[in-house]
Design a protein around this motif. Sequence first.
Motif, mmCIF file in Angstrom:
data_model
loop_
_atom_site.group_PDB
_atom_site.id
_atom_site.type_symbol
_atom_site.label_atom_id
_atom_site.label_comp_id
_atom_site.label_asym_id
_atom_site.label_seq_id
_atom_site.Cartn_x
_atom_site.Cartn_y
_atom_site.Cartn_z
ATOM 1 N N SER A 16 0.832 -1.198 0.000
ATOM 2 C CA SER A 16 0.000 0.000 0.000
ATOM 3 C C SER A 16 0.866 1.247 0.000
ATOM 4 C CB SER A 16 -0.916 0.013 1.228
ATOM 5 O OG SER A 16 -1.838 -1.048 1.188
ATOM 6 N N VAL A 18 3.864 1.477 -1.167
ATOM 7 C CA VAL A 18 4.497 1.579 -2.481
ATOM 8 C C VAL A 18 3.550 2.244 -3.478
ATOM 9 C CG1 VAL A 18 5.331 0.250 -4.458
ATOM 10 C CG2 VAL A 18 6.055 -0.368 -2.153
ATOM 11 N N TYR A 19 2.275 1.817 -3.469
ATOM 12 C CA TYR A 19 1.300 2.402 -4.370
ATOM 13 C C TYR A 19 1.091 3.892 -4.084
ATOM 14 C CZ TYR A 19 -0.285 -1.769 -6.853
ATOM 15 O OH TYR A 19 -0.353 -2.868 -7.673
ATOM 16 N N CYS A 20 1.025 4.251 -2.812
ATOM 17 C CA CYS A 20 0.864 5.663 -2.442
ATOM 18 C C CYS A 20 2.059 6.479 -2.904
ATOM 19 C CB CYS A 20 0.692 5.798 -0.921
ATOM 20 S SG CYS A 20 -0.909 5.229 -0.308
ATOM 21 N N GLY A 21 3.249 5.919 -2.690
ATOM 22 C CA GLY A 21 4.459 6.604 -3.134
ATOM 23 C C GLY A 21 4.517 6.742 -4.637
ATOM 24 N N MET A 22 4.016 5.734 -5.345
ATOM 25 C CA MET A 22 4.026 5.764 -6.798
ATOM 26 C C MET A 22 3.159 6.896 -7.331
ATOM 27 S SD MET A 22 2.807 2.812 -9.499
ATOM 28 C CE MET A 22 1.063 3.031 -9.095
ATOM 29 N N PHE A 23 1.954 7.034 -6.765
ATOM 30 C CA PHE A 23 1.074 8.098 -7.241
ATOM 31 C C PHE A 23 1.551 9.476 -6.806
ATOM 32 C CE2 PHE A 23 -1.914 4.812 -8.450
ATOM 33 C CZ PHE A 23 -2.499 5.374 -9.577
ATOM 34 N N THR A 25 4.647 10.264 -6.675
ATOM 35 C CA THR A 25 5.701 10.521 -7.658
ATOM 36 C C THR A 25 5.118 10.938 -8.998
ATOM 37 O OG1 THR A 25 7.156 8.908 -6.573
ATOM 38 C CG2 THR A 25 7.696 9.528 -8.846
ATOM 39 N N LEU A 26 4.054 10.274 -9.413
ATOM 40 C CA LEU A 26 3.397 10.640 -10.668
ATOM 41 C C LEU A 26 2.882 12.081 -10.618
ATOM 42 C CD1 LEU A 26 1.399 7.365 -11.458
ATOM 43 C CD2 LEU A 26 3.361 8.281 -12.719
ATOM 44 N N ALA A 57 -5.585 8.205 -8.908
ATOM 45 C CA ALA A 57 -5.208 7.676 -7.599
ATOM 46 C C ALA A 57 -6.435 7.173 -6.847
ATOM 47 C CB ALA A 57 -4.488 8.745 -6.777
ATOM 48 N N SER A 69 -2.108 9.236 -0.748
ATOM 49 C CA SER A 69 -1.050 9.487 -1.728
ATOM 50 C C SER A 69 -0.953 10.971 -2.076
ATOM 51 C CB SER A 69 -1.281 8.659 -2.995
ATOM 52 O OG SER A 69 -2.421 9.100 -3.716
ATOM 53 N N TYR A 73 2.142 13.693 -1.400
ATOM 54 C CA TYR A 73 2.634 14.643 -2.414
ATOM 55 C C TYR A 73 2.696 16.051 -1.850
ATOM 56 C CZ TYR A 73 2.348 17.886 -6.331
ATOM 57 O OH TYR A 73 2.554 18.949 -7.185
#
Length: 198
Positions: A16, A18-23, A25-26, A57, A69, A73
């Motif tokens: 979870s 990782v997914y939050c960090g990914m979005f 970053t996006l 997201a 997420s 940001y």
Amino acid sequence: MATVSAKQNSGMSALSLVYCGMFATLMMIGANITLFVPFLVVGGVPITLQPFFSVLAGLILGSRLGAISMVVYMAVGLAGAPVFAKFQGGFAQILSPTFGFVISFILVAYIAGKIVEKNGSLRSYVISGLVTMVVSYLIGTNWMYFAYKFWVAAPDVFTYKVAWMWMVPPLPKDIILSVLAGIFGHRMYKVLKVRRGH
């Protein structure tokens, strides 16, 4: 297939996070996409992909993780990293006329997630994109108006109507991106089989 899981307690799984960090970053990339694709400046107005990624997201991660997420940001930017539009960062950005849009992205992700958690049809995904676009415009434009009026000292000719007129140029691209986010989000959710964190 990868799944996003939310524990019943207040904790979050590593995936979870990782997914939050990914979005998050996006969102950082989307804020300054014109650096990589210069032609995405139309009439002097940069076309950012933040609205697209904030909606996505919520659609993919769900209301809870999607909103988290976006909080990540915002927190990274306020901490000083140059992740906001025009590579801005720092706590002083809270006084920026456009900071209302950054705040709105949290609510955008949450509302988008809530809508599709109740109804997973393609129509609901597209509607969620359009509804949250309106929410973002309401929060962002009102913040911008009051910022210019109360702490940026805009001239008297800057009225509430003028503030909304400034939002006309990016409106077509935001409508298109909102619809595309709904379509893409629906497809990606079905492909990834993501179990949303509520």
